[in-house]
Design a protein around this motif. Structure first.
Motif, PDB file in Angstrom:
ATOM      1  N   ARG A 140     -43.679 -13.098 -45.799  1.00 19.37           N
ATOM      2  CA  ARG A 140     -43.101 -12.125 -44.540  1.00 19.37           C
ATOM      3  C   ARG A 140     -44.018 -11.164 -43.943  1.00 19.37           C
ATOM      4  O   ARG A 140     -45.072 -10.830 -45.124  1.00 19.37           O
ATOM      5  N   VAL A 141     -44.145 -10.102 -43.137  1.00 18.59           N
ATOM      6  CA  VAL A 141     -45.109  -9.150 -42.881  1.00 18.59           C
ATOM      7  C   VAL A 141     -44.888  -8.038 -42.731  1.00 18.59           C
ATOM      8  O   VAL A 141     -43.453  -8.380 -41.709  1.00 18.59           O
ATOM      9  N   ALA A 142     -45.004  -6.910 -42.654  1.00 18.85           N
ATOM     10  CA  ALA A 142     -44.048  -5.996 -42.893  1.00 18.85           C
ATOM     11  C   ALA A 142     -44.629  -4.934 -41.889  1.00 18.85           C
ATOM     12  O   ALA A 142     -46.498  -4.641 -42.050  1.00 18.85           O
ATOM     13  N   ARG A 143     -44.606  -4.963 -40.362  1.00 16.37           N
ATOM     14  CA  ARG A 143     -45.112  -4.055 -39.580  1.00 16.37           C
ATOM     15  C   ARG A 143     -45.314  -2.456 -39.224  1.00 16.37           C
ATOM     16  O   ARG A 143     -44.042  -2.319 -40.034  1.00 16.37           O
ATOM     17  N   SER A 144     -45.794  -1.702 -39.717  1.00 13.02           N
ATOM     18  CA  SER A 144     -46.271  -0.114 -39.753  1.00 13.02           C
ATOM     19  C   SER A 144     -45.135   0.023 -38.893  1.00 13.02           C
ATOM     20  O   SER A 144     -44.784   1.685 -39.548  1.00 13.02           O
ATOM     21  N   ALA A 145     -45.461  -0.289 -37.670  1.00 14.46           N
ATOM     22  CA  ALA A 145     -44.755   0.686 -36.692  1.00 14.46           C
ATOM     23  C   ALA A 145     -43.118   0.686 -37.119  1.00 14.46           C
ATOM     24  O   ALA A 145     -42.950   1.164 -36.617  1.00 14.46           O
ATOM     25  N   ASP A 146     -42.837  -0.255 -37.551  1.00 13.17           N
ATOM     26  CA  ASP A 146     -41.781  -0.407 -38.154  1.00 13.17           C
ATOM     27  C   ASP A 146     -41.220   0.499 -38.829  1.00 13.17           C
ATOM     28  O   ASP A 146     -39.451   1.080 -39.358  1.00 13.17           O
ATOM     29  N   TYR A 147     -42.243   1.046 -39.401  1.00 13.34           N
ATOM     30  CA  TYR A 147     -41.405   1.892 -40.570  1.00 13.34           C
ATOM     31  C   TYR A 147     -41.876   2.951 -41.121  1.00 13.34           C
ATOM     32  O   TYR A 147     -42.122   4.138 -42.585  1.00 13.34           O
ATOM     33  N   LEU A 148     -42.638   3.834 -40.194  1.00 17.84           N
ATOM     34  CA  LEU A 148     -43.284   5.396 -39.614  1.00 17.84           C
ATOM     35  C   LEU A 148     -41.798   5.661 -38.829  1.00 17.84           C
ATOM     36  O   LEU A 148     -40.796   5.211 -38.306  1.00 17.84           O
ATOM     37  N   LEU A 149     -41.905   7.164 -39.664  1.00 24.37           N
ATOM     38  CA  LEU A 149     -40.071   7.653 -38.728  1.00 24.37           C
ATOM     39  C   LEU A 149     -41.359   8.570 -37.712  1.00 24.37           C
ATOM     40  O   LEU A 149     -42.803   8.337 -38.029  1.00 24.37           O
ATOM     41  N   PRO A 150     -40.494   8.611 -36.336  1.00 29.78           N
ATOM     42  CA  PRO A 150     -40.976   9.302 -35.721  1.00 29.78           C
ATOM     43  C   PRO A 150     -41.549  10.631 -35.838  1.00 29.78           C
ATOM     44  O   PRO A 150     -41.245  11.183 -36.352  1.00 29.78           O
ATOM     45  N   GLY A 151     -42.933  10.390 -34.842  1.00 27.46           N
ATOM     46  CA  GLY A 151     -44.261  11.444 -35.212  1.00 27.46           C
ATOM     47  C   GLY A 151     -43.181  13.305 -34.920  1.00 27.46           C
ATOM     48  O   GLY A 151     -42.757  13.420 -34.197  1.00 27.46           O
ATOM     49  N   ARG A 152     -44.099  14.132 -35.747  1.00 27.19           N
ATOM     50  CA  ARG A 152     -43.357  15.486 -34.747  1.00 27.19           C
ATOM     51  C   ARG A 152     -44.341  15.698 -33.167  1.00 27.19           C
ATOM     52  O   ARG A 152     -45.226  15.276 -32.987  1.00 27.19           O
ATOM     53  N   ARG A 153     -43.643  16.629 -32.608  1.00 28.59           N
ATOM     54  CA  ARG A 153     -44.547  16.432 -31.765  1.00 28.59           C
ATOM     55  C   ARG A 153     -45.784  17.792 -32.169  1.00 28.59           C
ATOM     56  O   ARG A 153     -46.008  18.316 -32.828  1.00 28.59           O
ATOM     57  N   GLU A 175     -53.123  19.077 -30.609  1.00 29.98           N
ATOM     58  CA  GLU A 175     -53.061  18.733 -32.058  1.00 29.98           C
ATOM     59  C   GLU A 175     -53.668  17.367 -32.026  1.00 29.98           C
ATOM     60  O   GLU A 175     -52.525  16.163 -31.847  1.00 29.98           O
ATOM     61  N   LYS A 176     -54.639  16.686 -32.901  1.00 31.30           N
ATOM     62  CA  LYS A 176     -54.699  15.450 -32.734  1.00 31.30           C
ATOM     63  C   LYS A 176     -54.284  14.593 -34.214  1.00 31.30           C
ATOM     64  O   LYS A 176     -53.184  13.553 -33.610  1.00 31.30           O
ATOM     65  N   SER A 177     -54.409  15.564 -35.315  1.00 34.52           N
ATOM     66  CA  SER A 177     -53.963  14.309 -36.180  1.00 34.52           C
ATOM     67  C   SER A 177     -52.345  15.171 -36.994  1.00 34.52           C
ATOM     68  O   SER A 177     -52.276  16.142 -37.959  1.00 34.52           O
ATOM     69  N   ILE A 178     -51.500  14.128 -36.381  1.00 33.61           N
ATOM     70  CA  ILE A 178     -49.796  14.252 -37.160  1.00 33.61           C
ATOM     71  C   ILE A 178     -50.087  13.535 -38.035  1.00 33.61           C
ATOM     72  O   ILE A 178     -50.487  12.453 -37.922  1.00 33.61           O
ATOM     73  N   GLU A 179     -49.599  14.282 -39.398  1.00 38.22           N
ATOM     74  CA  GLU A 179     -48.605  13.166 -40.784  1.00 38.22           C
ATOM     75  C   GLU A 179     -48.523  12.295 -40.056  1.00 38.22           C
ATOM     76  O   GLU A 179     -46.536  12.834 -39.080  1.00 38.22           O
ATOM     77  N   ARG A 180     -48.302  11.149 -40.924  1.00 33.81           N
ATOM     78  CA  ARG A 180     -47.962   9.785 -40.481  1.00 33.81           C
ATOM     79  C   ARG A 180     -46.207   9.749 -41.690  1.00 33.81           C
ATOM     80  O   ARG A 180     -46.932   9.339 -43.066  1.00 33.81           O
TER      81      ARG A 180
END
Lengths: 326, 326
Positions: free
Chosen positions: A189-202, A151-156
């Motif tokens: 400040r710059v907020a980076r997306s990667a810092d605020y996304l929870l780990p995706g499900r498998r 599956e490609k589109s994992i919910e963020r």
């Protein structure tokens, strides 16, 4: 994710089972996918909610007729519906030779493009909208492959607690962060997306294998797979009688591999027409089931034609009750 | 003689109708014959009393997929049944190219011989056990033919009154005379078979036509024919909209020809899937029927899948009641 079996018989159709075909659909997608296309697959499609118009790609595991003789008729019917979208057919090179040869000898002209992808060990495709697809080479009388659908589109999902702790107020910026975009904050400040996304499900991962006498060839693909769809053409005793030349798997061999690989859901299909419905004579589908259950502790399913299964986000596979026998 | 329709739809299957296929059987024969073999014909055969093992010959009217895409799968299934008898396939030369091409590209190997006959204007075959078969060339987008089946074995009946008047005593000699053999009598006279056989009845004659926009091309074949099976793809109004490029016949054109030619039984088939069952929407099969009835005074039938018809020795065609919808 939804799977719907269009055919579950090996070699030749019976009154209850057609030859191989399997529809795949990702939740919310306007497209669907087909794995194998035995003769009469388009007739089965007429009994589903799918249409040749929204079919995005066809994957052919190997060139034997019970897995591909439905292609020319399905292509022709999509043409009569005035399909204009290109259609991808991925399979061993013989599939293109077969389809192009039939189109030429029978003067079949289509109002849409058919694109062929030649599958070989290491082949993968990432450009389809719903799945990344990989292959594994199997062992059969002709080149045969398994297709793995990831599956490609994992919910963020955003880490709301962290956003609040860092004083980032809710608003359109949260949407941008969720979509993967970095944002500039009012205080520079710059907020980076990667810092605020929870780990995706498998991502959900499904293996659909072609004819194969060596299930362990799928060991690498099986890691993290939620579902294996694999042939169980015979029970062990019948396979011994038929001999290894058929290059098919027994229910026991397939089930033992799924057990060892730790695959939580196993769907058996491609049954020899000699197996009768349970209670209807011998040998029977009950023999296939008993042999597989003895070797496998996970969720076991024996596919039947038009049966639908859903694979939920937690990797649980469930059969959807059939409304009516058709 | 028995006819059983295996498919009656034009171009693409619907839920109720498969694409073209028609089984023919002569009374008492252990063989049967197939005219056209669209995809899914073998699936329909599973719902009849016929078997791929006793199929003597297949006649393909033309190379369009809805008339021949079922050939490879039917041949393969006969192989899986271990058929050993040769099978004749008669049709335009493209049929052989199609079948041989598929066999090669899909590595289909058969345990019996497939013999091809290339049909062309003037072609006929007298060596089959039950019928002499002739062709007539039709008019369609590709070479298309009608096959005329003329029954071979007419019962010979002795003129008993004449035998008695001539003093020829009953005994084995009567059987010889009936079989066409001359016999020596005890008084040294010779009795010739031809002198004691009553005139035979007219052999039953059935025309099964492929796709065709000019029914009158069958005028010569129609003489003495008992039955015409012919396409009525559209009603006249739809044909006008579709345009002449499709090269199909309307119900009216087919019926008007059968009327003019004096053919006593007309079976229409090959209906566009747009025609709904009567009472189910518009356009409907009732429109086809009404249009044909207005132009034809004979016995009219609209074929449906799995419908059987018997043609008796007097040339009367009758539909056999269906036991159950399947």
């Amino acid at each position: 994710m939804e799977l719907q079996f269009l055919g579950t018989s090996s070699g030749t159709p019976s009154r209850a089972r057609n030859v191989s075909g399997l529809a795949l659909h990702a939740p919310g997608s306007k497209h669907w996918y087909l794995v194998d296309c035995g003769e009469g697959t388009q007739h089965r499609i007429l009994r589903t909610n799918y249409s040749p118009m929204s079919l995005r790609a066809i994957f052919i595991t190997h060139i034997h007729g019970d897995h591909c003789y439905g292609l020319p008729g399905l292509l022709a019917s999509a043409g009569l519906l005035n399909r204009s979208e290109p259609l991808l057919i991925a399979g061993p090179p013989a599939v293109e030779r077969f389809v192009r040869g039939v189109m030429e000898s029978t003067e079949l002209r289509l109002p849409y493009a058919v694109e062929f992808a030649h599958v070989a060990p290491g082949w993968a495709i990432s450009s389809l909208p719903d799945f990344r697809v990989e292959v594994a080479e199997l062992s059969h009388r002709v080149p045969s492959f398994a297709f793995t659908f990831v599956e490609k589109s994992i919910e963020r999902r955003l880490d709301i607690g962290k956003l609040e702790r860092d004083g980032i107020a809710s608003g359109p910026g949260w949407g941008q962060l969720q979509r993967g975009e970095d944002i500039a904050l009012p205080d520079c400040r710059v907020a980076r997306s990667a810092d605020y996304l929870l780990p995706g499900r498998r991502p959900r991962k499904l293996i659909v294998a072609g004819d194969n006498d060596t299930p362990s060839l799928l060991a690498a693909q099986a890691q993290d797979a939620h579902v294996l769809v694999h042939e169980a053409t015979y029970t062990e005793d019948v396979l011994q009688k038929v001999g290894p030349g058929s290059q098919h798997s027994s229910a026991r061999a397939t089930a033992a591999f799924a057990e060892e690989a730790g695959i939580p859901n196993l769907v058996l299909t491609h049954f020899s027409p000699r197996y009768q419905p349970a209670g209807n004579g011998s040998p029977s589908m009950a023999d296939i089931e008993a042999e597989a259950r003895a070797a496998y502790q996970g969720s076991l399913f024996l596919a039947s034609d038009l049966q639908r299964y859903t694979l939920d986000r937690h990797g649980v596979l469930a059969a959807v009750p059939l409304p009516n026998a058709s």
